[in-house]
Design a protein around this motif. Structure first.
Motif, PDB file in Angstrom:
ATOM      1  N   PRO A  54       0.796  -1.233   0.000  1.00 58.53           N
ATOM      2  CA  PRO A  54       0.000   0.000   0.000  1.00 58.53           C
ATOM      3  C   PRO A  54       0.826   1.281   0.000  1.00 58.53           C
ATOM      4  CG  PRO A  54       0.004  -0.989   2.181  1.00 58.53           C
ATOM      5  CD  PRO A  54       0.747  -1.934   1.296  1.00 58.53           C
ATOM      6  N   ARG A  55       2.036   1.202   0.521  1.00 59.82           N
ATOM      7  CA  ARG A  55       2.806   2.436   0.707  1.00 59.82           C
ATOM      8  C   ARG A  55       3.383   2.946  -0.623  1.00 59.82           C
ATOM      9  NH1 ARG A  55       3.817   5.393   4.871  1.00 59.82           N
ATOM     10  NH2 ARG A  55       5.761   6.566   5.067  1.00 59.82           N
ATOM     11  N   GLY A  56       3.050   4.195  -0.929  1.00 61.92           N
ATOM     12  CA  GLY A  56       3.590   4.829  -2.129  1.00 61.92           C
ATOM     13  C   GLY A  56       2.931   4.424  -3.423  1.00 61.92           C
ATOM     14  N   THR A  57       1.864   3.639  -3.328  1.00 64.89           N
ATOM     15  CA  THR A  57       1.255   3.125  -4.560  1.00 64.89           C
ATOM     16  C   THR A  57      -0.153   3.656  -4.810  1.00 64.89           C
ATOM     17  OG1 THR A  57       0.519   1.185  -3.327  1.00 64.89           O
ATOM     18  CG2 THR A  57       2.563   0.969  -4.584  1.00 64.89           C
ATOM     19  N   LYS A  94      -1.366   6.359  -5.820  1.00 61.98           N
ATOM     20  CA  LYS A  94      -1.569   7.101  -7.067  1.00 61.98           C
ATOM     21  C   LYS A  94      -0.638   6.627  -8.180  1.00 61.98           C
ATOM     22  CE  LYS A  94      -3.211  10.937  -4.378  1.00 61.98           C
ATOM     23  NZ  LYS A  94      -3.234  12.365  -4.090  1.00 61.98           N
ATOM     24  N   LYS A 124       4.641  15.833  -0.578  1.00 63.74           N
ATOM     25  CA  LYS A 124       3.376  15.274  -0.096  1.00 63.74           C
ATOM     26  C   LYS A 124       2.512  16.359   0.535  1.00 63.74           C
ATOM     27  CE  LYS A 124       4.694  10.477   0.235  1.00 63.74           C
ATOM     28  NZ  LYS A 124       5.013   9.334   1.062  1.00 63.74           N
ATOM     29  N   ASP A 150       0.196   9.100   2.816  1.00 61.59           N
ATOM     30  CA  ASP A 150       0.446   7.656   2.821  1.00 61.59           C
ATOM     31  C   ASP A 150       0.539   7.068   4.232  1.00 61.59           C
ATOM     32  OD1 ASP A 150       0.401   5.876   0.837  1.00 61.59           O
ATOM     33  OD2 ASP A 150       2.462   6.125   0.185  1.00 61.59           O
TER      34      ASP A 150
END
Lengths: 375, 83
Positions: A75-78, A80, B43, B21
């Motif tokens: 999930p992290r960094g993905t 978008k 971010k 995130d």
């Protein structure tokens, strides 16, 4: 191991680039083994498109089965991330990591990345533009998607993921881009700018891509069956290779079809590539055209059929089975040759020719010497 | 003093979590985005632009350094929106 012939790598000139590893994320599945098994079986890959993609010009697609960005990369960094980048990252994991996720290939400060694309992630770019045109103000856009919209993002993200600090390049050449990337890596390694390279090309399927291809299809041509994926290779120089070579890159030639005669351009390009490789056309063991569903693609096939032995063209199943994978196609062609060769004891020391033609007139041909042991 | 509208705060928290995130559950109102949650300036710009789009407002870029946590980001957004 065959002892009837001398080891083919013993005859390579110094500096010859050799392919020492490969991976593929393809309509056959995620991984090299899936690709090799699919190619050897000559299996079709077309499926009905996911309804979530919305209206499409053609209901059949050759997408990577089960490819979910978050499932593959976490999930992290993905949140978008565009599909093109994700395909390249998963392919790079397949090339550099073992089954447990540990680094299996050594890299150094001069390990480069060169990736061939068409126009990057069309879906990302069109979504972003749509927001700018249709939202209340032109700057009401999803800023988090901006980095993913740059043409070089997939190559850059690949280098960041694996801490590769050598030259990082994106070649936007459509169907020929995989061969342009190979040539780029060959040149930079020859100049001492890099010690080894991740070389490949990638294409994503999206509704935006499908509609773009639909509008670009010439009248009379069938609606394209589109594919996607990423093929990646580890390329080193023969004398410094840390892993057994699977194939040597004897030559890569490019042309531009300025006379609207793609067949003549392919013939000239292939002859020159063979000449540079020091190979007679009659010696070609396998020839793999890109099989683009266009007049240029048909002319390419005819040109090769007139040049190489008849059985060379049937040695590797047609790339049509993967759909039109556009920028990814040339890398898949090379991977297909390697997949067939590693299961055929007769392949060692033989020559393979890989060609590609793009709708804009670009033509490229690579000549490889197959060197891998049979698995 | 600004009155916190719960529906806005709840949505702002979602937008922040998505853009920097982090899990929504782990996002407290006072945790610092950069020092504690690993966000970077890019971010934070994503957060700012997402808030602008969500509420059809314009947040001056000079306000960006003030958006250090959920609480402060809410205050900046509320000021721009006139809540």
């Amino acid at each position: 191991m065959s002892t009837a012939t001398a080891r083919p790598e013993a005859t390579l000139p110094p500096g010859t680039p050799v392919i020492t590893g490969w991976s593929a994320v393809s309509p056959y599945g995620i991984g090299r083994e899936e690709f090799a098994a699919g190619v050897r079986a000559g299996a079709k890959t077309a499926v009905k498109a996911d309804a979530g993609l919305g209206p499409l010009p053609s209901s059949d697609v050759c997408t990577v089965p089960g490819f979910d960005i978050q499932e593959q990369l976490g999930p992290r960094g993905t949140a978008k991330m565009d599909r093109l980048t994700a395909l390249a990252l998963v392919a790079s994991d397949g090339l550099l990591l073992d089954a447990d996720g540990n680094r299996a290939v050594a890299t150094d400060e001069l390990t480069g990345v060169v990736l061939g694309i068409t126009m990057g992630s069309l879906e990302n770019v069109t979504d972003f533009l749509r927001q700018s045109y249709t939202n209340a103000r032109p700057f009401y856009v999803d800023a988090g998607r901006i980095p993913f919209g740059s043409l070089n993002h997939a190559a850059g993200a690949t280098a960041i993921r694996h801490d590769l600090k050598g030259p990082n390049t994106t070649v936007a050449g459509g169907r020929v881009s995989g061969l342009l990337a190979l040539n780029y890596a060959r040149r930079l390694m020859g100049q001492g700018r890099a010690t080894k390279y991740l070389v490949g090309s990638a294409e994503e399927f999206s509704a935006a891509h499908a509609w773009f291809e639909h509008t670009a299809t010439a009248s009379g041509d069938p609606a394209p069956l589109l594919g996607e994926g990423c093929g990646l290779f580890l390329v080193e120089q023969a004398e410094a290779a840390e892993r057994p070579p699977l194939a040597a890159v004897l030559s890569v030639e490019t042309r531009v079809d300025i006379d609207d005669d793609p067949g003549a351009a392919v013939t000239a390009c292939a002859r020159r590539a063979l000449q540079r490789a020091g190979v007679d056309a009659g010696e070609v063991w396998a020839a793999v055209p890109c099989a683009a569903p266009t007049a240029a693609g048909r002319a390419e096939h005819e040109a090769l059929a007139a040049l190489v032995p008849a059985d060379a063209l049937s040695r590797v199943p047609s790339m049509e089975l993967l759909g039109d994978t556009s920028a990814a196609s040339a890398s898949f062609q090379i991977a297909a040759v390697l997949a067939v060769a590693e299961a055929d004891a007769d392949s060692r020391g033989r020559t393979a020719l890989v060609s590609a033609v793009d709708r804009d007139g670009a033509v490229a041909v690579a000549v490889l010497r197959l060197m891998g042991e049979q698995r | 003093m600004t009155t916190v509208a719960p529906q806005h705060l709840s949505r702002i928290r979602e937008i922040i979590a998505e853009n920097i995130d982090v899990d929504l559950d782990g996002l407290s109102d006072t945790a610092l985005f950069i020092d504690e949650l690993g966000a970077d300036s890019l971010k934070l710009i994503d957060v700012l632009s997402a808030l602008e789009m969500e509420y059809s407002i314009v947040i001056d870029m000079n306000e960006l350094p003030k958006m250090t946590n959920v609480e402060a980001t809410y205050q900046v957004t509320a000021a721009a929106a006139g809540w």
